[in-house]
Design a protein around this motif. Structure first.
Motif, PDB file in Angstrom:
ATOM      1  N   GLY A 236      -9.698 -24.182  -1.857  1.00 44.85           N
ATOM      2  CA  GLY A 236     -10.875 -24.680  -2.556  1.00 44.85           C
ATOM      3  C   GLY A 236     -11.002 -26.186  -2.543  1.00 44.85           C
ATOM      4  N   ALA A 237     -10.201 -26.866  -1.712  1.00 45.00           N
ATOM      5  CA  ALA A 237     -10.238 -28.322  -1.684  1.00 45.00           C
ATOM      6  C   ALA A 237     -11.643 -28.820  -1.367  1.00 45.00           C
ATOM      7  CB  ALA A 237      -9.252 -28.862  -0.650  1.00 45.00           C
ATOM      8  N   GLY A 238     -12.158 -29.696  -2.214  1.00 49.85           N
ATOM      9  CA  GLY A 238     -13.473 -30.278  -1.987  1.00 49.85           C
ATOM     10  C   GLY A 238     -14.596 -29.611  -2.733  1.00 49.85           C
ATOM     11  N   VAL A 239     -14.303 -28.500  -3.445  1.00 46.67           N
ATOM     12  CA  VAL A 239     -15.390 -27.798  -4.138  1.00 46.67           C
ATOM     13  C   VAL A 239     -15.948 -28.634  -5.280  1.00 46.67           C
ATOM     14  CG1 VAL A 239     -14.535 -25.506  -3.547  1.00 46.67           C
ATOM     15  CG2 VAL A 239     -13.753 -26.597  -5.657  1.00 46.67           C
ATOM     16  N   VAL A 240     -15.192 -29.651  -5.717  1.00 50.84           N
ATOM     17  CA  VAL A 240     -15.671 -30.516  -6.798  1.00 50.84           C
ATOM     18  C   VAL A 240     -16.357 -31.761  -6.247  1.00 50.84           C
ATOM     19  CG1 VAL A 240     -13.881 -29.755  -8.383  1.00 50.84           C
ATOM     20  CG2 VAL A 240     -13.462 -31.739  -6.935  1.00 50.84           C
TER      21      VAL A 240
ATOM     22  N   PHE B 271       8.419 -32.100 -16.455  1.00 51.04           N
ATOM     23  CA  PHE B 271       7.632 -32.668 -15.368  1.00 51.04           C
ATOM     24  C   PHE B 271       6.130 -32.495 -15.611  1.00 51.04           C
ATOM     25  CE2 PHE B 271      11.681 -30.978 -14.072  1.00 51.04           C
ATOM     26  CZ  PHE B 271      12.240 -31.971 -13.277  1.00 51.04           C
ATOM     27  N   PRO B 272       5.497 -33.436 -16.309  1.00 52.50           N
ATOM     28  CA  PRO B 272       4.064 -33.291 -16.584  1.00 52.50           C
ATOM     29  C   PRO B 272       3.203 -33.142 -15.336  1.00 52.50           C
ATOM     30  CG  PRO B 272       5.004 -34.997 -17.976  1.00 52.50           C
ATOM     31  CD  PRO B 272       6.073 -34.609 -17.003  1.00 52.50           C
ATOM     32  N   PHE B 273       3.557 -33.804 -14.244  1.00 52.03           N
ATOM     33  CA  PHE B 273       2.756 -33.708 -13.025  1.00 52.03           C
ATOM     34  C   PHE B 273       2.803 -32.306 -12.415  1.00 52.03           C
ATOM     35  CE2 PHE B 273       3.315 -38.385 -13.000  1.00 52.03           C
ATOM     36  CZ  PHE B 273       1.979 -38.750 -12.847  1.00 52.03           C
ATOM     37  N   LEU B 274       3.792 -31.496 -12.820  1.00 51.16           N
ATOM     38  CA  LEU B 274       3.905 -30.148 -12.276  1.00 51.16           C
ATOM     39  C   LEU B 274       3.391 -29.092 -13.243  1.00 51.16           C
ATOM     40  CD1 LEU B 274       7.293 -30.421 -10.370  1.00 51.16           C
ATOM     41  CD2 LEU B 274       4.962 -30.588  -9.483  1.00 51.16           C
ATOM     42  N   ASP B 275       2.688 -29.500 -14.276  1.00 50.52           N
ATOM     43  CA  ASP B 275       1.897 -28.553 -15.059  1.00 50.52           C
ATOM     44  C   ASP B 275       0.950 -27.857 -14.081  1.00 50.52           C
ATOM     45  OD1 ASP B 275      -0.472 -27.605 -16.613  1.00 50.52           O
ATOM     46  OD2 ASP B 275       0.603 -28.499 -18.298  1.00 50.52           O
ATOM     47  N   TYR B 276       0.924 -26.524 -14.102  1.00 46.15           N
ATOM     48  CA  TYR B 276       0.159 -25.815 -13.073  1.00 46.15           C
ATOM     49  C   TYR B 276      -1.321 -26.176 -13.106  1.00 46.15           C
ATOM     50  CZ  TYR B 276      -1.966 -22.422 -16.295  1.00 46.15           C
ATOM     51  OH  TYR B 276      -2.718 -21.830 -17.287  1.00 46.15           O
ATOM     52  N   ARG B 277      -1.831 -26.589 -14.269  1.00 48.93           N
ATOM     53  CA  ARG B 277      -3.238 -26.988 -14.353  1.00 48.93           C
ATOM     54  C   ARG B 277      -3.476 -28.269 -13.565  1.00 48.93           C
ATOM     55  NH1 ARG B 277      -3.640 -27.677 -20.619  1.00 48.93           N
ATOM     56  NH2 ARG B 277      -1.671 -28.705 -20.091  1.00 48.93           N
ATOM     57  N   VAL B 278      -2.525 -29.200 -13.619  1.00 47.21           N
ATOM     58  CA  VAL B 278      -2.632 -30.441 -12.861  1.00 47.21           C
ATOM     59  C   VAL B 278      -2.523 -30.145 -11.369  1.00 47.21           C
ATOM     60  CG1 VAL B 278      -1.617 -32.720 -12.485  1.00 47.21           C
ATOM     61  CG2 VAL B 278      -1.661 -31.745 -14.788  1.00 47.21           C
ATOM     62  N   VAL B 279      -1.584 -29.274 -11.007  1.00 45.64           N
ATOM     63  CA  VAL B 279      -1.390 -28.923  -9.599  1.00 45.64           C
ATOM     64  C   VAL B 279      -2.647 -28.282  -9.021  1.00 45.64           C
ATOM     65  CG1 VAL B 279      -0.059 -27.477  -8.013  1.00 45.64           C
ATOM     66  CG2 VAL B 279       1.103 -28.688  -9.876  1.00 45.64           C
ATOM     67  N   GLU B 280      -3.210 -27.322  -9.730  1.00 48.58           N
ATOM     68  CA  GLU B 280      -4.399 -26.642  -9.227  1.00 48.58           C
ATOM     69  C   GLU B 280      -5.601 -27.584  -9.180  1.00 48.58           C
ATOM     70  OE1 GLU B 280      -4.772 -23.226 -11.733  1.00 48.58           O
ATOM     71  OE2 GLU B 280      -3.214 -22.091 -10.667  1.00 48.58           O
ATOM     72  N   PHE B 281      -5.695 -28.490 -10.136  1.00 46.30           N
ATOM     73  CA  PHE B 281      -6.764 -29.484 -10.110  1.00 46.30           C
ATOM     74  C   PHE B 281      -6.627 -30.376  -8.878  1.00 46.30           C
ATOM     75  CE2 PHE B 281      -8.095 -33.854 -11.036  1.00 46.30           C
ATOM     76  CZ  PHE B 281      -9.438 -33.662 -11.344  1.00 46.30           C
ATOM     77  N   ALA B 282      -5.427 -30.881  -8.625  1.00 44.81           N
ATOM     78  CA  ALA B 282      -5.204 -31.765  -7.478  1.00 44.81           C
ATOM     79  C   ALA B 282      -5.482 -31.046  -6.161  1.00 44.81           C
ATOM     80  CB  ALA B 282      -3.775 -32.298  -7.503  1.00 44.81           C
ATOM     81  N   ALA B 283      -5.090 -29.784  -6.083  1.00 40.16           N
ATOM     82  CA  ALA B 283      -5.307 -29.017  -4.849  1.00 40.16           C
ATOM     83  C   ALA B 283      -6.787 -28.778  -4.585  1.00 40.16           C
ATOM     84  CB  ALA B 283      -4.567 -27.683  -4.927  1.00 40.16           C
ATOM     85  N   GLY B 284      -7.614 -28.865  -5.618  1.00 43.33           N
ATOM     86  CA  GLY B 284      -9.042 -28.657  -5.450  1.00 43.33           C
ATOM     87  C   GLY B 284      -9.825 -29.919  -5.162  1.00 43.33           C
ATOM     88  N   LEU B 285      -9.160 -31.080  -5.204  1.00 44.33           N
ATOM     89  CA  LEU B 285      -9.842 -32.345  -4.960  1.00 44.33           C
ATOM     90  C   LEU B 285     -10.180 -32.521  -3.484  1.00 44.33           C
ATOM     91  CD1 LEU B 285      -7.664 -34.771  -7.129  1.00 44.33           C
ATOM     92  CD2 LEU B 285     -10.048 -34.143  -7.575  1.00 44.33           C
ATOM     93  N   PRO B 286     -11.246 -33.230  -3.177  1.00 44.15           N
ATOM     94  CA  PRO B 286     -11.475 -33.614  -1.784  1.00 44.15           C
ATOM     95  C   PRO B 286     -10.288 -34.419  -1.266  1.00 44.15           C
ATOM     96  CG  PRO B 286     -13.386 -34.118  -3.146  1.00 44.15           C
ATOM     97  CD  PRO B 286     -12.278 -33.741  -4.080  1.00 44.15           C
ATOM     98  N   PRO B 287      -9.900 -34.231  -0.020  1.00 43.98           N
ATOM     99  CA  PRO B 287      -8.741 -34.957   0.515  1.00 43.98           C
ATOM    100  C   PRO B 287      -8.829 -36.469   0.315  1.00 43.98           C
ATOM    101  CG  PRO B 287      -9.471 -33.294   2.062  1.00 43.98           C
ATOM    102  CD  PRO B 287     -10.489 -33.320   0.973  1.00 43.98           C
ATOM    103  N   THR B 288     -10.036 -37.020   0.414  1.00 45.74           N
ATOM    104  CA  THR B 288     -10.187 -38.478   0.300  1.00 45.74           C
ATOM    105  C   THR B 288      -9.886 -38.989  -1.097  1.00 45.74           C
ATOM    106  OG1 THR B 288     -11.686 -40.305   0.795  1.00 45.74           O
ATOM    107  CG2 THR B 288     -12.654 -38.404  -0.293  1.00 45.74           C
ATOM    108  N   TYR B 289      -9.907 -38.101  -2.111  1.00 45.77           N
ATOM    109  CA  TYR B 289      -9.544 -38.523  -3.463  1.00 45.77           C
ATOM    110  C   TYR B 289      -8.028 -38.483  -3.676  1.00 45.77           C
ATOM    111  CZ  TYR B 289     -14.483 -38.323  -4.805  1.00 45.77           C
ATOM    112  OH  TYR B 289     -15.835 -38.535  -4.899  1.00 45.77           O
TER     113      TYR B 289
END
Length: 661
Positions: free
Chosen positions: A226-230, A517-535
């Motif tokens: 889903g990368a880039g859907v946002v 590990f706050p950065f490995l909260d699954y909500r953060v991980v899934e959010f990052a995976a959905g970002l456009p690559p350029t972000y």
């Protein structure tokens, strides 16, 4: 946080109890506060507890109201208060204040559908006495370990492999395929370990053991589909959301009945998390860091700037080359795997500092580089793909100068030319699923020339390793953008099996310290995976959106400083003055021939070179070979030839529950 162990077979309950005591004795460093056992005619469960929640009433194993469901648990479910409230409304009765008991009642309510509700880091085993089934589970990213051995219907499991070897009937034999993989990509591949017939439960997986058979299945999968859907959302909105997510991820990781400290390296990630805590939750925050006497690796100046800006009560250790050489044997005992870097050793020493200051829990910034694309390997991939469009261009490879300015003294420098030729290898293979990592893997794999002939021949080519890895990739993998493919490869291979293990859980728990590990909260991980690559990677600016989020929170000098990988000295740690006694035995011709893994002649020449120059003139590849050879020899020494049993003594207070309790 704790250590767990267990047995499922039909041996007498008393023999299970005896074996469990040995198993727990070997991992008492993981949980020195309390020891507990449940055993009946079918199962034995053991816990070595590091008390963090409900300090007086939360000893394990823990059970449901009818004592028909029992659990041993290593970890933390950070959203447990909300889950408990819902369960109480449904009539479940609790006798502790722990997140452990929440899991018991969630299992009663939902069975194996409970995982989607959990936000945490965990490995646990639940015994259902009525169904006579054992449920094993591990968190989504593999922050907490869980190993098992299955033979003739008998299952052994534990937080560390040494628990399994407490059973003298289990053969202790190194798996050289796994060693070969480590000498390619730094870690075992998939569910393999460094030992034959010992597997690890994969991250995001659960397993059911019933009637002598183990069935594993995933309950969560990392996906960049889903990368880039946002993309239509404004960058400012996304920056605000990532800040909000990280704030909450940090907040819930402060839930504990003991003080929570933080690691502060002076980089973006740890400074970000520490600043959140100091600003919103804890004005008397304790922080900890490691610095190096060797200036090449030292980041003390950045740590001092972070401490001054945030205003924490800070403690630091200074790590010498000699410290690393002296502590490596203990680190290999805890990590249970060879390594091609010495970075875990200073972190082991850092956790000792934390424990000496009476802290059990620390927040860390680990995971950010993987999910927000912070490593140079992601930039290298982007440059090489751009270069590959015009492979004869003289100007495109000069972009490498942006990554490694210290190497390029001038455009015609010898070092610069070497680096250009290094990254030109395989330049046109852009259709490879692992294009981003092939140059690194092929370079690291050259240290396998030190293997003994029989192992060198069976080790296989890097392409064979690639084939095994690509066979595990998601069906839609090649439809993802190149950055997402590179990140998935890094996360799947490196994050769990090396970073969160050898540099995370194992060296922390070696001194009874739990990392969060706050950065490995699954909500953060899934959010990052959905970002456009350029972000994530904006041209060649790594962690673009995270740096935007850090603006105004931390000093700009730290928010925008170039990524500095955490590294430590290698060969000079072993061949300086004074000499290390254990090396004489491990690296002697007799010692090398006795273990048989390495070519004694080739290693002898490398050792002679090291001793002559005290390791100062070794190449990067030779440095990797040195620590890889020494750590493999130590693994053989600790676990194959001189495995030490360390059962809990009779003076220990081990609480035992029986099937009739």
């Amino acid at each position: 946080m704790c250590g767990i162990a267990g047995i499922v077979d039909h041996s007498p309950p008393e023999s299970k109890e005896h074996l469990l005591c040995r198993m727990l004795g070997l991992i008492r460093h993981r949980g020195p506060d309390a020891f507990g056992i449940y055993r009946d005619e079918d199962v034995g469960l053991g816990s070595a507890r590091l008390s963090v929640l409900d300090l007086t009433g939360g000893d394990q194993p823990i059970h449901n109201e009818e004592r028909s469901v029992w659990i041993v648990y290593n970890g933390a479910v950070f959203n447990h208060p909300d889950l408990r409230e819902d369960l109480e409304k449904k009539g479940h009765r609790f006798y502790t204040q722990t997140d452990t008991e929440v899991l018991v009642h969630l299992y009663e309510e939902l069975g194996t559908d409970l995982f989607n509700l959990l936000n945490g880091q965990f490995a646990f085993a639940i015994w259902d006495k009525r169904k006579k089934t054992l449920l094993l589970a591990r968190d989504r990213l593999g922050i907490r370990p869980l190993f098992y051995h299955l033979n003739n219907g008998k299952l052994l499991f534990g937080s560390e492999i040494k628990t399994i070897f407490a059973d003298s009937s289990v053969k202790r034999e190194i798996d050289f395929q796994a060693i070969s993989d480590i000498f390619t990509c730094w870690s075992p591949l998939g569910d393999a370990t460094a030992f034959k017939d010992v597997q690890q439960l994969s991250p995001g997986h659960c397993a059911i053991f019933s009637n002598g058979k183990l069935t594993t299945q995933p309950y969560w999968k990392l996906s960049f589909a889903g990368a880039g859907v946002v993309e239509e959302r404004k960058l400012s909105e996304l920056v605000e959301e990532v800040g909000s997510l990280l704030l909450d991820a940090t907040k819930i990781r402060l839930r504990a009945d003991v003080p929570v400290g933080a690691y502060l390296s002076g980089g973006l990630d740890s400074t970000y998390i520490t600043s959140l805590v100091k600003k919103h939750f804890n004005n008397r925050l304790r922080t900890f860091s490691v610095s190096f006497v060797n200036e090449r690796f030292d980041e003390a100046s950045f740590q001092e700037k972070a401490v001054q800006a945030i205003g924490t009560d800070h403690s630091m250790i200074r790590c010498t080359d000699q410290d690393i050489g002296e502590n490596l044997p203990d680190v290999i005992w805890h990590t249970e795997v060879p390594m091609t870097r010495t970075a875990p050793v200073p972190l082991y020493m850092l956790s000792r500092l934390v424990r000496e200051n009476n802290f059990k829990v620390v927040l860390t910034g680990e995971g950010s580089d993987e999910i927000f694309a912070g490593y140079d390997i992601f930039k290298e991939d982007r440059i090489r793909r751009f270069w590959a469009r015009e492979p004869d261009s003289r100007f495109r490879p000069l972009l490498l100068k942006r990554l490694y300015p210290d190497i390029f003294v001038g455009d015609s420098s010898r070092a610069g030319a070497f680096l250009t030729n290094f990254f030109k290898r395989g330049l046109s293979r852009v259709d490879s699923p692992v294009y981003s990592h092939m140059v690194r893997w092929e370079n690291t794999a050259q240290i396998k020339t030190f293997f003994a002939d029989e192992y060198r021949e069976s080790a296989g080519r890097v392409d064979d390793f690639v084939d095994r890895f690509t066979a595990t990739l998601p069906d839609d993998f090649m439809s993802w953008d190149p950055l997402s493919r590179a990140q998935y490869t890094e996360i799947t291979i490196f994050l769990s099996n090396y970073l969160l293990s050898s540099q995370g859980d194992r060296v922390g728990m070696g001194h009874s310290v739990e990392g969060r590990f706050p950065f490995l909260d699954y909500r953060v991980v899934e959010f990052a995976a959905g970002l456009p690559p350029t972000y994530r990677l904006h041209v060649l600016k790594d962690k673009f959106i995270l740096r935007k989020s850090a603006e105004g929170l931390i000093p700009s000098e730290l928010a925008f400083r170039q990524k500095q990988p955490f590294r430590a000295p290698i060969s000079r740690c072993f061949f300086g003055d004074p000499a290390l006694d254990y090396l004489d035995e491990l690296l002697s011709q007799e010692g090398l021939k006795r273990s048989g893994y390495f070519d004694a002649g080739r290693v002898g020449k490398l050792v002679s070179k090291c001793r002559k120059h005290e390791g100062a003139l070794l190449s990067e590849r030779e440095n990797m070979a040195v620590v890889g050879i020494i750590s493999t020899q130590l693994l053989d020494h600790h676990f194959v030839r001189n495995f030490r049993y360390n059962p809990i003594g009779a003076d220990e207070n081990v609480r035992v529950y029986t099937g009739q309790s």
